[in-house]
Design an enzyme around this catalytic site. Structure first.
Site, mmCIF file in Angstrom:
data_model
loop_
_atom_site.group_PDB
_atom_site.id
_atom_site.type_symbol
_atom_site.label_atom_id
_atom_site.label_comp_id
_atom_site.label_asym_id
_atom_site.label_seq_id
_atom_site.Cartn_x
_atom_site.Cartn_y
_atom_site.Cartn_z
ATOM 1 N N ASP A 81 79.697 37.117 149.856
ATOM 2 C CA ASP A 81 80.028 36.379 148.627
ATOM 3 C C ASP A 81 78.828 36.115 147.720
ATOM 4 O OD1 ASP A 81 79.206 34.758 150.784
ATOM 5 O OD2 ASP A 81 80.215 32.980 150.008
ATOM 6 N N GLU A 139 80.533 32.772 152.841
ATOM 7 C CA GLU A 139 79.519 32.054 153.627
ATOM 8 C C GLU A 139 79.047 30.821 152.856
ATOM 9 O OE1 GLU A 139 75.890 30.469 154.827
ATOM 10 O OE2 GLU A 139 75.918 31.706 153.026
HETATM 11 NI NI NI Z 1 72.731 33.386 151.773
#
Ligand code: NI
Length: 391
Positions: A81, A139
């Protein structure tokens, strides 16, 4: 195949890997929205023989490579991401999406893992067991994609898990690693003070939640300074203080929120209780009330002795003794910790900073960029570690 031939093979993927990374950099996607990114990974790896692809969640991809003989299972993870940051780099491949940028290097993580999958697919006859490549969404945003993927079963029968982060504060050519605790638990808290506001000319008729909040901020400093062993690593910070909306009214409420970073679960619980005690004690002393919330973030990342040693030895052999740097733990968090609940493993840092090239902006900065040369080192460590564990 000899180590040198393997390195030549890896070298051949360099320009392709850079192209992949630049394409992903141009089209970043936010956490839980990585649809095109997942499709790109899937379509590229689809062309490989011996790779079995699946989509465990809407924006993640899992690729499984079964070796020539049965054996143990190694999981390698990349996060995919981007962040809500407006890119300020003047690059041909700068983000085409306003307000979204790969400002943490996850574009490079995807490219590194795709190249690793391609290289290992062609070395299948040297692999006993299974290599599982996880392209993980979200994440950057709690609760994080890792937990969801673990729930979806990606760690089933896994023996080890490894993951890496391209790291701007480490010079390109180096690899940072550490035994034991390496990344903290990033938690959050919120204190909402409810009191009596009123006319600024009549302060005696109020209990002034801003003045109460200011005392809470000051007193929270005592947690680290006077309640925690000085040899422990802990952060308690108030990062937001919201109250009032004009000059001549004393606000009737105030809201404080902040972050707590710890490595030890016992200290983590203790801090949560201390914040509550201080917040409630001070508000009560001044005739106000408060609502307290504590939010647990990711768990601590704790590297295994066994896998860390294998990677450290690999770094020395492949990149040379001087490339290996034992780093201090970071107070940052990582949802890689979710995989470590299931099996031992190691998270390490791939040097991607280069001051001479002007690449020294920190992660999440609008001018963040990596030295792409670092990616090849990441692939070399992934490939050689895999061959050591499953060879
Ligand atoms: Ni990172």
């Amino acid at each position: 195949m000899a180590a040198r031939d393997i390195d030549n093979l890896i070298e051949k993927y360099k320009s392709t890997m850079i192209d992949w990374r630049r394409h992903l950099h141009k089209f970043p996607e936010l956490s839980y929205q990585e649809h095109e990114t997942a499709r790109f990974v899937y379509r590229t790896l689809e062309k490989l023989e011996n790779i079995e692809l699946s989509r465990p969640t809407p924006t993640s991809v899992m690729a499984r490579l079964h070796g020539c003989e049965p054996g143990r299972v190694l999981v390698i993870r990349a996060d995919t991401d981007a962040l809500p940051v407006q890119e300020e780099n003047d690059l041909e491949y700068a983000s085409r999406k306003p307000g979204i940028m790969h400002a943490c290097g996850h574009d490079g993580h995807i490219a590194m893992l795709m190249a690793t999958a391609e290289v290992l697919a062609s070395l299948r006859d040297q692999i006993k067991g299974e290599v599982r490549f996880i392209f993980q969404h979200a994440e950057e945003k709690y609760p994080g994609g890792a937990e969801e993927l673990v729930q979806a079963g990606v760690m089933e029968k896994a023996d080890w898990v490894i993951g890496a982060h391209l790291w701007a504060s480490l010079k390109v050519g180096t690899i940072g690693i550490g035994y034991g605790s390496i990344m903290a638990s990033p938690d959050g808290f919120r204190i909402t003070i409810k009191g009596r506001g009123g006319h600024a000319a009549l302060p005696h008729q109020t209990n002034d939640p801003i003045a109460i909040g200011a005392q809470i901020v000051t007193n929270l400093q005592h947690i680290v300074a006077r309640n925690i062993d000085p040899l422990e690593n802990v952060v308690v910070s108030v990062t937001q203080f919201k109250a009032g909306n004009t000059d001549n009214i004393i606000s009737g409420s105030a809201e404080l929120s902040g972050t707590v970073r710890t490595f030890d679960p016992k200290i983590r619980r203790k801090i949560s209780q201390l914040i509550e005690r201080i917040a409630k004690g001070i508000t009560e002393a001044h005739g106000a009330t408060c609502i307290y919330n504590y939010y647990e973030g990711y768990r601590t990342v704790i590297n295994s002795q066994e896998v860390t040693k294998v990677i450290a030895d690999t770094v020395k052999e492949v990149l040379g003794e001087e490339a290996l740097i034992f780093v201090r733990p970071s107070m940052g968090g990582e949802d890689f910790s979710a995989y470590l609940q299931k099996t031992p493993g190691t998270f390490f840092f791939v040097g991607a900073g280069n001051k001479e090239k002007g690449l020294s902006y920190p992660h999440h900065h609008p001018r963040f960029n990596i030295d792409e040369e670092g990616m090849i080192n990441g692939v070399r460590i992934f490939v050689h570690t895999t061959l050591k564990l499953l060879g």
